[in-house]
Motif scaffolding. Sequence first.
Motif, short mmCIF file in Angstrom:
data_model
loop_
_atom_site.label_atom_id
_atom_site.label_comp_id
_atom_site.label_asym_id
_atom_site.label_seq_id
_atom_site.Cartn_x
_atom_site.Cartn_y
_atom_site.Cartn_z
N LEU A 1 -0.82 7.10 -1.96
CA LEU A 1 -0.53 8.38 -1.33
C LEU A 1 -0.46 8.23 0.18
CD1 LEU A 1 -0.23 11.46 -1.38
CD2 LEU A 1 -2.73 11.63 -1.45
N LEU A 2 -1.42 7.52 0.76
CA LEU A 2 -1.41 7.27 2.20
C LEU A 2 -0.11 6.60 2.63
CD1 LEU A 2 -2.77 6.95 5.01
CD2 LEU A 2 -3.72 4.79 4.16
N MET A 3 0.30 5.55 1.91
CA MET A 3 1.49 4.81 2.30
C MET A 3 2.76 5.63 2.12
SD MET A 3 0.30 2.21 3.62
CE MET A 3 1.91 1.52 3.99
N ARG A 4 2.84 6.40 1.05
CA ARG A 4 4.02 7.24 0.86
C ARG A 4 4.14 8.25 1.99
NH1 ARG A 4 5.92 9.83 -4.63
NH2 ARG A 4 7.46 10.46 -3.07
N LEU A 5 3.05 8.87 2.36
CA LEU A 5 3.09 9.85 3.44
C LEU A 5 3.54 9.21 4.75
CD1 LEU A 5 -0.17 11.88 2.71
CD2 LEU A 5 2.18 12.69 2.44
N GLU A 6 2.95 8.08 5.09
CA GLU A 6 3.28 7.44 6.36
C GLU A 6 4.73 6.97 6.39
OE1 GLU A 6 1.35 7.14 9.11
OE2 GLU A 6 -0.15 8.36 8.08
N VAL A 7 5.14 6.29 5.33
CA VAL A 7 6.47 5.69 5.31
C VAL A 7 7.56 6.76 5.19
CG1 VAL A 7 8.01 4.21 3.95
CG2 VAL A 7 5.68 3.47 4.43
N GLU A 8 7.41 7.71 4.28
CA GLU A 8 8.46 8.69 4.06
C GLU A 8 8.60 9.67 5.22
OE1 GLU A 8 8.56 10.42 0.09
OE2 GLU A 8 7.71 8.55 -0.71
N SER B 1 -3.81 -2.46 -11.27
CA SER B 1 -4.76 -1.42 -11.63
C SER B 1 -4.23 -0.05 -11.23
CB SER B 1 -6.11 -1.68 -10.95
OG SER B 1 -5.95 -1.71 -9.54
N ALA B 2 -4.86 1.00 -11.76
CA ALA B 2 -4.43 2.37 -11.45
C ALA B 2 -5.68 3.24 -11.28
CB ALA B 2 -3.54 2.92 -12.55
N THR B 3 -6.49 2.87 -10.30
CA THR B 3 -7.74 3.59 -10.04
C THR B 3 -7.50 4.72 -9.05
OG1 THR B 3 -8.34 2.18 -8.16
CG2 THR B 3 -8.98 1.41 -10.37
N GLU B 4 -8.53 5.52 -8.83
CA GLU B 4 -8.45 6.57 -7.82
C GLU B 4 -8.24 5.98 -6.43
OE1 GLU B 4 -8.45 10.01 -7.66
OE2 GLU B 4 -7.99 9.81 -9.79
N ASP B 5 -8.86 4.84 -6.17
CA ASP B 5 -8.64 4.17 -4.88
C ASP B 5 -7.20 3.72 -4.73
OD1 ASP B 5 -11.24 4.55 -4.08
OD2 ASP B 5 -11.92 2.55 -4.65
N ASP B 6 -6.60 3.21 -5.82
CA ASP B 6 -5.19 2.82 -5.79
C ASP B 6 -4.31 4.03 -5.47
OD1 ASP B 6 -5.62 0.10 -6.51
OD2 ASP B 6 -5.78 0.68 -8.61
N LEU B 7 -4.59 5.14 -6.13
CA LEU B 7 -3.81 6.35 -5.91
C LEU B 7 -3.93 6.82 -4.46
CD1 LEU B 7 -2.09 8.74 -6.74
CD2 LEU B 7 -4.15 9.83 -7.69
N ALA B 8 -5.15 6.82 -3.94
CA ALA B 8 -5.35 7.26 -2.56
C ALA B 8 -4.58 6.38 -1.58
CB ALA B 8 -6.84 7.25 -2.23
N ASP B 9 -4.56 5.08 -1.84
CA ASP B 9 -3.86 4.16 -0.95
C ASP B 9 -2.35 4.35 -1.05
OD1 ASP B 9 -3.95 2.09 0.97
OD2 ASP B 9 -3.51 0.59 -0.56
N ARG C 1 4.86 6.13 -9.46
CA ARG C 1 5.50 6.78 -10.60
C ARG C 1 4.54 7.01 -11.76
NH1 ARG C 1 11.44 3.79 -10.78
NH2 ARG C 1 12.31 5.69 -11.63
N ARG C 2 3.73 6.03 -12.11
CA ARG C 2 2.88 6.20 -13.30
C ARG C 2 1.85 7.30 -13.09
NH1 ARG C 2 -0.45 0.48 -13.37
NH2 ARG C 2 -0.69 0.26 -11.12
N PHE C 3 1.43 7.51 -11.83
CA PHE C 3 0.48 8.58 -11.55
C PHE C 3 1.13 9.95 -11.71
CE2 PHE C 3 -1.14 4.92 -9.16
CZ PHE C 3 -2.46 4.89 -9.57
N ARG C 4 2.34 10.11 -11.14
CA ARG C 4 3.00 11.41 -11.21
C ARG C 4 3.51 11.70 -12.62
NH1 ARG C 4 8.58 11.56 -10.12
NH2 ARG C 4 8.39 13.43 -8.82
N LEU C 5 3.95 10.66 -13.35
CA LEU C 5 4.40 10.89 -14.72
C LEU C 5 3.23 11.21 -15.64
CD1 LEU C 5 7.19 8.16 -15.05
CD2 LEU C 5 7.48 10.64 -14.85
N ALA D 1 1.33 17.33 -3.70
CA ALA D 1 1.32 18.11 -4.93
C ALA D 1 1.68 17.26 -6.14
CB ALA D 1 2.27 19.30 -4.79
N ASP D 2 2.66 16.38 -5.99
CA ASP D 2 3.07 15.52 -7.09
C ASP D 2 1.96 14.57 -7.53
OD1 ASP D 2 5.57 16.47 -7.62
OD2 ASP D 2 6.65 14.70 -6.93
N LEU D 3 1.17 14.08 -6.57
CA LEU D 3 0.20 13.04 -6.89
C LEU D 3 -1.24 13.52 -6.99
CD1 LEU D 3 1.57 10.11 -4.67
CD2 LEU D 3 1.91 10.51 -7.10
N ARG D 4 -1.54 14.63 -6.34
CA ARG D 4 -2.92 15.11 -6.33
C ARG D 4 -3.06 16.54 -6.87
NH1 ARG D 4 -7.06 11.44 -5.90
NH2 ARG D 4 -6.98 10.22 -3.97
#
Length: 221
Positions: free
Chosen positions: A87-94, A77-85, A171-175, A217-220
Motif C-alpha cells: 500500500l505504501l509503495m502504490r501510494l508513493e509511486v502512483e 507471503s501475504a501478511t498484513e505487513d506485506d499489505l501495508a508495505d 492484486r491478490r489482496f484486492r481480489l 479503499a481497494d486495499l484497506r
Amino acid sequence: MLFARRTETDEPVVAMLASAIRRDISFGALRPDEKLKIDGLRQRYGGSSHSMRETLRMLVSEGMVEAINQRGFRVTSATEDDLADILLMRLEVEKLGLARAMAHGGVAWEAAVIAAHHQMMRAETALQNAPDDASVLTWDEACRGYTLTLVSACGSPRLIEMTGRFYNQSRRFRLARLREGRIDLHSRQLRHEALKAAVLERNTQDALLHLEEDIRADLRG
C-alpha cells in the motif's frame, strides 16, 4: 558468459507462463508461501524446464515469487505487513506518476484516460451483472490498464514499470476483498468519476486525493 541471454523463441513462452502463474497467484489458486516445483508447474502450465525457470526468475524480479536459498521457489507471503508495505509503495509511486503525467500529458493522454476509464466502467458493470471468474478477470485487467494509463505520460519508463509491478503485487489482496464482498463497487465508481474529472480539469491536488482514497479503499476499506 555468466548469464545466458533469453532467446527470442523463449520470450513468448515465458510471457505466457508468467501471465498464467501471475493470474493464479492473484486469484489464490497458488497460495501464499506455497512451494513451486519445476516439474509440478510444467505439468500444470506446460513449457520446458528452462522456460519455467526463466518464468520464475521473472516473477521473482516482480515480487510475486521468492527464491528459497538455492532450494527452489515459493509464492511470496501475504501478511498484513506485506499489505501495508505494498500500500505504501502504490501510494508513493502512483501519486508521483500521476502528478508528472498531469504536468506533461497532452490531449492524447487525456483521450487515453477517458477510454481506459470507460473500459473499466463497462467491466465493472459486467462484473455486477454476472460476478463469475471471467468477469472478475476482465475487471481486474481493466483496472490495471486504467492505473497504467493514468501514469503513462509521466515520462519515466521505470516509474511506469514500478506502477505495474506494485499493482500486480496488490492484486491478490484486492481480489480477496472483492470475493468477500468488501469492495463497494458503487462507491468505487463515484470515486473514479471524481478522479477522472479532476484529471481532465488538471486539478492535481484533488486528483491525488481521489487517487489515494481509491487505492486505500481497494486495499484497506
